[in-house]
Structures are given as structure tokens and as C-alpha cells.
Enzyme design. Structure first.
Site, PDB file in Angstrom:
ATOM      1  N   CYS A 216      -9.568 -10.278  22.900  1.00  0.00           N
ATOM      2  CA  CYS A 216      -9.390  -9.341  21.601  1.00  0.00           C
ATOM      3  C   CYS A 216      -8.386  -8.791  22.656  1.00  0.00           C
ATOM      4  O   CYS A 216      -7.340  -8.266  21.832  1.00  0.00           O
ATOM      5  CB  CYS A 216     -10.418  -8.138  20.969  1.00  0.00           C
ATOM      6  SG  CYS A 216     -10.986  -7.478  22.346  1.00  0.00           S
TER       7      CYS A 216
ATOM      8  N   CYS B 169      -6.764   1.062  -0.302  1.00  0.00           N
ATOM      9  CA  CYS B 169      -6.304  -0.187   0.840  1.00  0.00           C
ATOM     10  C   CYS B 169      -6.420  -1.426   0.657  1.00  0.00           C
ATOM     11  O   CYS B 169      -7.185  -1.815  -0.077  1.00  0.00           O
ATOM     12  CB  CYS B 169      -7.772   0.407   2.186  1.00  0.00           C
ATOM     13  SG  CYS B 169      -7.636  -0.205   3.594  1.00  0.00           S
TER      14      CYS B 169
ATOM     15  N   CYS C  70       0.950  -1.196  -0.199  1.00  0.00           N
ATOM     16  CA  CYS C  70      -0.524  -0.156   0.250  1.00  0.00           C
ATOM     17  C   CYS C  70       0.897   1.242   0.115  1.00  0.00           C
ATOM     18  O   CYS C  70       1.396   1.539   1.300  1.00  0.00           O
ATOM     19  CB  CYS C  70      -0.857   0.079   1.445  1.00  0.00           C
ATOM     20  SG  CYS C  70      -2.119   1.124   1.629  1.00  0.00           S
TER      21      CYS C  70
ATOM     22  N   CYS D 190      -2.696   0.148   9.175  1.00  0.00           N
ATOM     23  CA  CYS D 190      -1.381  -1.506   9.438  1.00  0.00           C
ATOM     24  C   CYS D 190       0.007  -0.896  10.221  1.00  0.00           C
ATOM     25  O   CYS D 190       0.367   0.288   9.706  1.00  0.00           O
ATOM     26  CB  CYS D 190      -1.489  -1.913   7.330  1.00  0.00           C
ATOM     27  SG  CYS D 190      -2.539  -2.000   6.921  1.00  0.00           S
TER      28      CYS D 190
ATOM     29  N   GLN E 115     -17.371  -9.062  14.371  1.00  0.00           N
ATOM     30  CA  GLN E 115     -15.929  -9.305  14.190  1.00  0.00           C
ATOM     31  C   GLN E 115     -15.997  -8.758  12.740  1.00  0.00           C
ATOM     32  O   GLN E 115     -16.828  -8.973  11.705  1.00  0.00           O
ATOM     33  CB  GLN E 115     -16.055 -11.734  14.355  1.00  0.00           C
ATOM     34  CG  GLN E 115     -16.352 -12.081  15.467  1.00  0.00           C
ATOM     35  CD  GLN E 115     -15.672 -12.113  16.432  1.00  0.00           C
ATOM     36  OE1 GLN E 115     -14.260 -11.203  16.629  1.00  0.00           O
ATOM     37  NE2 GLN E 115     -16.305 -12.020  17.759  1.00  0.00           N
TER      38      GLN E 115
ATOM     39  N   GLU F 100     -25.413  -9.741  27.932  1.00  0.00           N
ATOM     40  CA  GLU F 100     -25.055  -8.410  27.168  1.00  0.00           C
ATOM     41  C   GLU F 100     -25.280  -7.467  27.689  1.00  0.00           C
ATOM     42  O   GLU F 100     -26.852  -7.124  28.420  1.00  0.00           O
ATOM     43  CB  GLU F 100     -25.349  -9.201  26.072  1.00  0.00           C
ATOM     44  CG  GLU F 100     -25.784  -7.588  25.085  1.00  0.00           C
ATOM     45  CD  GLU F 100     -23.381  -7.137  24.797  1.00  0.00           C
ATOM     46  OE1 GLU F 100     -23.375  -6.743  24.729  1.00  0.00           O
ATOM     47  OE2 GLU F 100     -23.092  -8.623  24.859  1.00  0.00           O
TER      48      GLU F 100
ATOM     49  N   PHE G 169     -21.408 -12.348  27.926  1.00  0.00           N
ATOM     50  CA  PHE G 169     -20.664 -11.359  26.504  1.00  0.00           C
ATOM     51  C   PHE G 169     -21.149 -11.618  25.530  1.00  0.00           C
ATOM     52  O   PHE G 169     -20.555 -11.487  24.258  1.00  0.00           O
ATOM     53  CB  PHE G 169     -18.948 -10.411  26.440  1.00  0.00           C
ATOM     54  CG  PHE G 169     -18.560 -10.558  27.917  1.00  0.00           C
ATOM     55  CD1 PHE G 169     -18.701  -9.130  28.528  1.00  0.00           C
ATOM     56  CD2 PHE G 169     -18.057 -10.876  29.226  1.00  0.00           C
ATOM     57  CE1 PHE G 169     -18.164  -8.563  30.140  1.00  0.00           C
ATOM     58  CE2 PHE G 169     -17.639 -10.988  30.234  1.00  0.00           C
ATOM     59  CZ  PHE G 169     -17.982  -9.680  31.069  1.00  0.00           C
TER      60      PHE G 169
ATOM     61  N   CYS H 143      -0.394   5.981   6.811  1.00  0.00           N
ATOM     62  CA  CYS H 143      -1.343   5.149   7.502  1.00  0.00           C
ATOM     63  C   CYS H 143      -1.270   4.397   9.031  1.00  0.00           C
ATOM     64  O   CYS H 143      -0.241   3.829   8.465  1.00  0.00           O
ATOM     65  CB  CYS H 143      -2.555   4.322   6.494  1.00  0.00           C
ATOM     66  SG  CYS H 143      -3.958   3.699   7.315  1.00  0.00           S
TER      67      CYS H 143
ATOM     68  N   ASP I 144     -16.756 -14.147  26.380  1.00  0.00           N
ATOM     69  CA  ASP I 144     -15.563 -13.370  24.838  1.00  0.00           C
ATOM     70  C   ASP I 144     -16.035 -11.984  26.157  1.00  0.00           C
ATOM     71  O   ASP I 144     -16.767 -10.427  24.500  1.00  0.00           O
ATOM     72  CB  ASP I 144     -16.813 -13.764  23.589  1.00  0.00           C
ATOM     73  CG  ASP I 144     -16.163 -12.647  22.657  1.00  0.00           C
ATOM     74  OD1 ASP I 144     -15.053 -12.010  22.738  1.00  0.00           O
ATOM     75  OD2 ASP I 144     -17.172 -12.333  21.928  1.00  0.00           O
TER      76      ASP I 144
END
Length: 395
Positions: free
Chosen positions: A350, A130, A47, A56, A233, A278, A260, A53, A324
């Protein structure tokens, strides 16, 4: 001379003698003068915006080096808690598969800039290409830039785009279209570009201006009403890898608690009866509607698991637990789980650091960390996800 041996959590190459070097790849050589000599795992970034940017950080790594980075993030986090576990092969999402993104916009020099923020800066990189976004999402960048120009953008705005069953769901925060001309511009944009829904949020919650048909996202084979700006996701491939890992981890229990639960990414893929907790009310409403439509044995509860985690007595009722949490992890819930008698936990995370912290609580409570499945949904970024299985050796 010193060789670059790994990539640190923030993306810098680390040499044998401990020096951190920006944009260095494993196998590169660092001279005494600080010059980086490219090695076998360095690639030409595809890219034009890299490395300016902030979308990434690791486009200079080949796939082998990037997979090693994802794995190392997890093993290093576990090691910091004096833990280890078998780490499986990384599930790496292909290029141009990101189906959701939040872009930033601002008016500058008589035109509108739209793209990701620059590395370590609030400046906006005006996106001309992108290599991570779905092509259908990138195709909206120029038209969105034109729409914001016609709406007379005066201050910074955020543009969240998510690909749904019916097309792109667009939520623009920081802009309030006013007047007939603005309304006509919004309608013309949505019709011309096949947008599924177009909403605006000027600080008082999303207001939908265009939605010819109800917007859904299919999870576990069930269409789920998708709220404006809802969480999904990042890639379909990443979702598939996480769902498969969770299903393998829990097996076929008669009852499962999905904590969650969000919109039901895992809830709707689980067998048997499922209790789904949740904290986001709009997600709970959507999941409940989907469960009712699909006649699924799912009980939903609007519950803030940070303020009111499930107790040990509640947890002991289930044959499996799916967890999660957001990036902060789930320390209080993990403490209750550590003392529970549920036979298996599937933990999706995550954030390897908060996962390892919670894993240490579980292991101290007698649980075994059986395996970890790394998932690289945010290709070329330092963001790492995973799924893991915990069991009790005494059961």
C-alpha cells in the site's frame, strides 16, 4: 505559458518548467501569471465538499488522468531505486464502493459534526454527501450524528464503519455511553438501522454493546469472524484484483507462507498448505477459527515479523511466499527473502516507496521483478496499492 504534464505524489500538478500547482490536471495550461487554463483531462468534481474534504484529493481528474497518476506513482518509486518493470493496467474501483472508512466527530455550536477531516487540517467537514463510500455506509452518517448527539458527545471521537456479511460493523472511539438512557439509545439505533455490531472504545479496548449474531466477513469463500474495527481491503473490487494477482503470481505451490496475513485475505484464497504469520492476535484467532471451520490445511502463528522475521532456513521450506506488509514495508524480511531459495514471491503493498526500497533489496539478491499490477481502491485519493511478482532467474 507552460503545460501541466503530470500529477505529483501529493496531488499537485507539475508543469513543464517544474512548477507545482494545486488542483491542476495533465493537459491544463499554466499561464505566466499562474492562472490555470483547463485542459482535456479536467473534469467537474462531483462532490460539493471537494476540495475542502480530505477524503479525496483528485476529483478534478478524469479516469485516464487518474490511472496515469496511479501508474506514475509506482514507476517513479521504482525509478528512484534504479528499477523498472512491466506495469499492468490499473484496477480502479468504481465510485461509491468503499466498504470501510474512519470518520471523525466533534460537538460544535450545539450540534455534532461528522465526516472526514479537511485537507491538511484537523477541522471536520460535516458530510452531506459522499461519492466514494458505499451508499449503505453513507446512509448511516445522519443517524450516527443523531446517536452521538443523544449520547452527549463532549470531545472528539472517531467512528469506524466497515460493511460485513451481516451489515455494518460500527466502532466508536472516544465515547463511553453511561446510564440507562444511553443504553436504550444505543439499542434503538442499532435495531432501527440494522447494524450488525456496535462497539465503543474509551481507551481500554472495544466493548461490544450490540451484536445479535456473530459478525463475519467472507474471504476466499470462507466466513471469518470479524473483530471490532478489524482490517479489510477498502473495496471488494480492489480485494478481488489483489487476490487474482497473488494467485497468478504464486501458481499452484504445495506450500505457501503468507506473511502479514491479517484475517486471511490471501491465505484463504491460496491452494495447498499455507503457513500464515500475523502480529495482531485478534486477527490470528479469527483466521485460525475460520481455517478450522472450513477444514483448511492452514497453520497460523502469532508472530511479530518486524521483531522476528522468518529466517532464510524457514523461508526455504516453502514453494511460494506472499508478503503484504503495512505502509512501512518489510525491510528486514526482504533482506532474508533476498537470500532465500523460495522460487516466487507475491508482494502486495500500500506504499510504492517502501515497496520499491524492498524490491531493490530483492533485485540486489538476484531476484527479478516480473510485473506490477496497480490497484486504485481509494478512488480520487493519492493512496496507491499494488501487487507484484518476483522470481529467481536461476531457478
Amino acid at each position: 505559458m507552460s503545460r501541466i504534464v503530470r500529477v505529483a505524489a501529493r496531488g499537485e500538478g507539475v508543469s513543464q518548467d517544474g512548477r507545482h500547482v494545486a488542483f491542476a490536471a495533465p493537459g491544463d495550461t499554466l499561464t505566466d501569471a499562474g492562472e490555470v487554463v483547463p485542459g482535456p483531462h479536467r473534469r467537474v468534481p462531483p462532490c460539493r465538499h471537494f476540495p475542502t474534504c480530505g477524503g479525496c484529493q483528485l476529483q478534478h481528474l478524469d479516469d485516464d488522468a487518474y490511472r496515469a497518476f496511479v501508474t506514475d506513482r509506482i514507476t517513479s518509486a521504482l525509478a528512484a531505486q534504479n528499477l523498472s518493470a512491466p506495469v499492468r493496467e490499473v484496477a480502479l474501483s468504481p465510485e461509491r464502493t468503499r466498504r470501510r472508512a474512519t470518520l471523525h466527530a466533534e460537538a460544535k455550536g450545539g450540534r455534532v459534526l461528522l465526516g472526514f477531516a479537511a485537507q491538511k487540517s484537523h477541522a471536520i467537514v460535516d458530510m452531506a454527501e459522499c461519492h466514494v463510500l458505499l451508499p449503505d455506509i453513507f446512509a448511516l452518517v445522519a443517524p450516527l450524528r443523531g446517536l452521538l448527539q443523544r449520547l452527549g458527545l463532549k470531545r472528539r471521537a472517531d467512528v469506524q464503519v466497515t460493511m460485513t456479511d451481516r451489515g455494518a460493523d460500527v466502532l466508536i472511539a472516544g465515547v463511553a455511553p453511561e446510564g440507562l438512557a444511553a443504553a436504550e439509545a444505543v439499542t434503538a439505533f442499532a435495531e432501527r438501522h440494522g447494524v450488525a455490531r456496535l462497539s465503543f472504545d474509551d481507551g481500554f479496548g472495544p466493548e461490544t454493546r450490540w451484536e445479535p449474531q456473530p459478525v463475519t466477513i467472507t474471504l476466499g469463500g470462507t466466513p471469518v469472524p470479524f473483530p471490532p474495527g478489524g482490517f479489510l481491503q477498502a473495496t471488494a473490487e480492489g480485494e478481488g484484483a489483489l487476490v487474482a494477482a497473488v494467485r497468478e503470481a504464486v501458481g499452484t505451490p504445495a506450500t505457501t507462507a503468507d506473511l502479514f496475513a491479517g484475517l486471511g485475505t490471501f491465505t484463504l484464497a491460496l491452494p495447498g498448505k499455507v503457513y500464515a504469520a500475523e502480529g495482531a492476535r485478534d486477527a490470528v484467532i479469527s483466521l485460525k477459527a475460520a481455517a478450522n471451520t472450513g477444514q483448511r490445511p492452514i497453520f497460523t502463528e502469532h508472530r511479530d515479523l518486524y521483531r522476528r522475521p522468518l529466517t532464510v532456513t524457514e523461508l526455504d521450506r516453502f514453494g511460494a511466499i506472499v508478503l503484504d506488509p503495512p505502509r512501512a514495508g518489510a525491510r528486514d524480511q526482504a533482506e532474508a527473502l533476498a537470500n532465500s531459495r523460495a522460487p516466487v514471491i507475491a508482494y502486495v503493498s500500500c506504499n510504492p516507496s517502501s515497496f520499491a526500497r524492498d524490491a531493490a533489496l530483492l533485485v540486489a539478491g538476484g531476484w527479478s521483478l516480473d510485473w506490477v499490477r496497480p490497484v486504485g481502491q481509494f478512488r480520487w485519493s493519492t493512496h496507491v496499492e499494488l501487487a507484484a511478482r518476483f522470481t529467481r532467474p536461476d531457478q
